[in-house]
Structures are given as C-alpha cells and as structure tokens.
Scaffold this active site. Structure first.
Site, PDB file in Angstrom:
ATOM      1  N   ILE A  14       0.815  -1.232   0.000  1.00  0.00           N
ATOM      2  CA  ILE A  14       0.000   0.000   0.000  1.00  0.00           C
ATOM      3  C   ILE A  14       0.837   1.264   0.000  1.00  0.00           C
ATOM      4  CG2 ILE A  14      -2.091  -0.962   1.049  1.00  0.00           C
ATOM      5  CD1 ILE A  14      -1.121   0.326   3.720  1.00  0.00           C
ATOM      6  N   GLY A  15       2.114   1.117   0.254  1.00  0.00           N
ATOM      7  CA  GLY A  15       2.935   2.326   0.244  1.00  0.00           C
ATOM      8  C   GLY A  15       4.395   1.983   0.021  1.00  0.00           C
ATOM      9  N   GLY A  17       7.712   3.238   1.108  1.00  0.00           N
ATOM     10  CA  GLY A  17       8.336   4.163   2.045  1.00  0.00           C
ATOM     11  C   GLY A  17       9.702   4.606   1.568  1.00  0.00           C
ATOM     12  N   SER A  18      10.231   5.638   2.219  1.00  0.00           N
ATOM     13  CA  SER A  18      11.567   6.096   1.850  1.00  0.00           C
ATOM     14  C   SER A  18      12.603   5.062   2.288  1.00  0.00           C
ATOM     15  CB  SER A  18      11.854   7.454   2.471  1.00  0.00           C
ATOM     16  OG  SER A  18      11.253   7.580   3.725  1.00  0.00           O
ATOM     17  N   PHE A  19      12.288   4.319   3.343  1.00  0.00           N
ATOM     18  CA  PHE A  19      13.219   3.296   3.845  1.00  0.00           C
ATOM     19  C   PHE A  19      12.765   1.876   3.537  1.00  0.00           C
ATOM     20  CE2 PHE A  19      14.372   6.349   7.508  1.00  0.00           C
ATOM     21  CZ  PHE A  19      15.273   7.007   6.687  1.00  0.00           C
ATOM     22  N   GLY A  20      11.495   1.696   3.258  1.00  0.00           N
ATOM     23  CA  GLY A  20      11.020   0.329   3.057  1.00  0.00           C
ATOM     24  C   GLY A  20       9.647   0.312   2.441  1.00  0.00           C
ATOM     25  N   LYS A  35       5.465  -2.354   7.984  1.00  0.00           N
ATOM     26  CA  LYS A  35       6.509  -1.620   7.277  1.00  0.00           C
ATOM     27  C   LYS A  35       7.737  -2.514   7.300  1.00  0.00           C
ATOM     28  CE  LYS A  35       7.700   3.283   7.155  1.00  0.00           C
ATOM     29  NZ  LYS A  35       7.764   4.514   7.948  1.00  0.00           N
ATOM     30  N   ASP A 132       8.735  15.471  10.936  1.00  0.00           N
ATOM     31  CA  ASP A 132       8.162  15.352   9.590  1.00  0.00           C
ATOM     32  C   ASP A 132       6.639  15.487   9.644  1.00  0.00           C
ATOM     33  OD1 ASP A 132       8.494  15.213   6.860  1.00  0.00           O
ATOM     34  OD2 ASP A 132       8.695  13.025   6.798  1.00  0.00           O
TER      35      ASP A 132
HETATM   36  P1  ADP Z   1       7.650   7.147   4.606  1.00  0.00           P
HETATM   37  O1  ADP Z   1       8.777   7.405   5.527  1.00  0.00           O
HETATM   38  O2  ADP Z   1       8.090   6.432   3.415  1.00  0.00           O
HETATM   39  O3  ADP Z   1       6.870   8.379   4.280  1.00  0.00           O
HETATM   40  P2  ADP Z   1       5.232   6.221   5.926  1.00  0.00           P
HETATM   41  O4  ADP Z   1       5.207   5.644   7.316  1.00  0.00           O
HETATM   42  O5  ADP Z   1       4.647   7.573   5.772  1.00  0.00           O
HETATM   43  O6  ADP Z   1       6.719   6.138   5.396  1.00  0.00           O
HETATM   44  O7  ADP Z   1       4.484   5.198   4.979  1.00  0.00           O
HETATM   45  C1  ADP Z   1       4.446   5.354   3.567  1.00  0.00           C
HETATM   46  C2  ADP Z   1       3.006   5.245   3.058  1.00  0.00           C
HETATM   47  O8  ADP Z   1       2.417   3.976   3.448  1.00  0.00           O
HETATM   48  C3  ADP Z   1       2.074   6.280   3.652  1.00  0.00           C
HETATM   49  O9  ADP Z   1       2.115   7.501   2.974  1.00  0.00           O
HETATM   50  C4  ADP Z   1       0.724   5.586   3.526  1.00  0.00           C
HETATM   51  O10 ADP Z   1       0.219   5.672   2.230  1.00  0.00           O
HETATM   52  C5  ADP Z   1       1.051   4.141   3.841  1.00  0.00           C
HETATM   53  N1  ADP Z   1       0.906   3.874   5.289  1.00  0.00           N
HETATM   54  C6  ADP Z   1       1.884   3.892   6.213  1.00  0.00           C
HETATM   55  N2  ADP Z   1       1.424   3.595   7.446  1.00  0.00           N
HETATM   56  C7  ADP Z   1       0.098   3.386   7.305  1.00  0.00           C
HETATM   57  C8  ADP Z   1      -0.969   3.027   8.220  1.00  0.00           C
HETATM   58  N3  ADP Z   1      -0.740   2.828   9.520  1.00  0.00           N
HETATM   59  N4  ADP Z   1      -2.205   2.889   7.720  1.00  0.00           N
HETATM   60  C9  ADP Z   1      -2.444   3.099   6.407  1.00  0.00           C
HETATM   61  N5  ADP Z   1      -1.508   3.417   5.490  1.00  0.00           N
HETATM   62  C10 ADP Z   1      -0.241   3.561   5.929  1.00  0.00           C
END
Ligand code: ADP
Ligand code: MG
Length: 257
Positions: A14-15, A17-20, A35, A132
């Site tokens: 679903i995402g 991340g910058s690290f994972g 994550k 952030d």
């Molecule tokens: P990054 O450091 O890459 O920004 P995030 O923790 O913001 O890491 O996670 C990246 C993306 O994953 C978020 O922008 C979101 O779309 C999704 N995501 C992360 N944590 C959640 C969560 N608890 N519930 C729903 N979506 C999430």
C-alpha cells in the site's frame, strides 16, 4: 497482539516508504500494516533512523498516534507492525476537497487541530521531536479520526542534547531555523503544524510563508493561530499545551471528548 506473518492470508503493497515497503496484511479477521525495512540496503545513518522509528513508536501509546502492534527483526529486515488507518492521509483529503473546490468545515478542522496538539504535547513532553509533521503523515482511521504517523525521522533529545541540529524533513514544512541550519527544538514541529493548519484552510501550501493570510471563510481566531505558529522566531511560537488552551479548542474538547 502479535501477529505471526507466517499465518497471514493476504498481503498487499500500500505504500512505498523512503526506507522500506508498507504492506496491508490480513490474518483472519484482523488487518494491520507492516513496514518492512531491508537494513542491508541502507546507509549506517538510515539504519539508525529505522531503529529509532521502531524503538520510539514502540514506546508511544496515545489515542492520536498510529498504534504500534509489534514487530522485530527477521534477519536483516526490520518489520514494524502498526494499526491500519483505512481512510488514507490528509494530503489526499486536501486534494479531494480542492478538486471539488469545497473548503473544509472549520469545526471539523478544529477537531484535527485539537488531536494533533494532544499528540504533539504527548511526544514533546517526552523530549521527542517528530520532524516530519505534514498532511502526508497524518492518517485517517475508518471512524474518521486522525492519527499522527510516520516516525521515520524522529529524534529523542536528552539532558546532554536539548536541541537537534541535523537539517532534515520535508522542505515545504521545515522551519526557518532548520532551513538555516541552526539548532532547533520542539518549536520546529510547531512550525510544521502551522503549515498544516494553513493548508487545511487554503487547500494548498503557503510555502514560503512570507505573508500568512488564511482564507476569509475561516475565523479570525483560526487565522491568528496560524500566524502565531508561523512566527519566524521559534521561541515566540506557542507550544502544544498553550494552543490547547485557546477557547476555540476548549469548546471542541467540551463537545467531543
Ligand atoms: P515514509 O517514511 O516512506 O513516508 P510512511 O510511514 O509515511 O513512510 O508510509 C508510507 C506510506 O504507506 C504512507 O504515505 C501511507 O500511504 C502508507 N501507510 C503507512 N502507514 C500506514 C498506516 N498505519 N495505515 C495506512 N496506510 C499507511
Ligand atoms: Mg511518510
């Protein structure tokens, strides 16, 4: 509440991340976010940030902070399990509203401000800087409430280090002191909060905030709050506790908490 990943039924990316990578994992009736951080792909410094995120998130228990649900190391992969926030993030909500050309109800925004301040008061009271704070990192649950998430850049201060000095964050939300490379404290998060509040009203970023004018459909009190958070002098910005004492937010508490 630990969920063994081997028992999972479904896993969806679903995402990124910058690290994972961030996955939604379903196990029977439960669903949670995982994550996955591959430490072998990261610099020493990034590995430290990943460890920090895990360690700090684990220590936080607050109604308006994305809840930690377990995790740990699988070889050189760090897994962080969190509650799933199904409503997406506030950056998307802002975009939707802008596309429809409809402003948010100020009452609803007050609820967000209240919750963000409660979350910031909680972490700042523990000498933790988020670093952030931005709509992208504020998540919506299925019940519509908001939670502060993404502790990937978190920093814990201590007696020997009352200020941080590394320049990082997301440029459009970074305080003048961080941009100037001088030491900063929790007031840097308060600046970022101010950027968020401006965006909730204007539906677009105000960066570089030379002149802060909140749209007229929001109250003067709200506009003044935004201005006070975006004070270029860090010490003149109110802290989370002070913001929570504003009549505008005290009423929200009386009505909703
Ligand atoms: P990054 O450091 O890459 O920004 P995030 O923790 O913001 O890491 O996670 C990246 C993306 O994953 C978020 O922008 C979101 O779309 C999704 N995501 C992360 N944590 C959640 C969560 N608890 N519930 C729903 N979506 C999430
Ligand atoms: Mg993020």
């Amino acid at each position: 509440d630990e969920i063994r990943l081997e028992n999972m039924v479904e896993k969806k990316l679903i995402g990124q991340g910058s690290f994972g990578d961030v996955y939604l994992v379903k196990t029977g009736t439960k669903q949670l976010v995982v994550k996955k951080i591959d430490l072998t792909q990261l610099s020493i410094r990034s590995q430290e940030y990943a460890h920090n995120e895990f360690r700090v998130l684990k220590s936080l228990v607050h109604p308006y902070i994305v809840a930690y649900k377990g995790g740990g190391f699988q070889g050189r992969t760090l897994n962080i399990h969190m509650e799933y926030c199904s409503g997406g993030d506030l950056a998307n909500r802002i975009q939707d509203q802008k596309t429809k050309d409809v402003p948010f109800e100020e009452k609803q925004v007050h609820g967000w401000v209240l919750r963000l301040c409660l979350a910031l008061k909680y972490i700042h009271g523990r000498k933790i800087l988020h670093r952030d704070v931005k709509p992208h990192n504020i998540f919506l649950t299925d019940s519509g409430t908001i939670k502060l998430g993404d502790f990937g850049l978190v920093r814990v201060l201590n007696e020997d280090n009352l200020m941080a000095s590394t320049s990082l964050g997301t440029p459009a939300y970074m305080s003048p002191e961080i941009l100037q490379g001088v030491p900063y404290d929790a007031k840097a998060d308060i600046w970022s909060l101010g950027c968020c509040l401006y965006e909730f009203a204007a539906l677009e970023r105000g960066f570089p905030y030379t002149e802060v004018i909140v749209p007229g459909n929001f109250s003067q009190e709200y506009g003044n709050l935004v201005k006070s958070l975006l004070n270029r002098v860090a010490s003149r910005r109110p802290d989370a506790r002070e913001i929570l004492m504003l009549p505008m937010l005290v009423n929200v508490m009386g009505n909703q908490l």
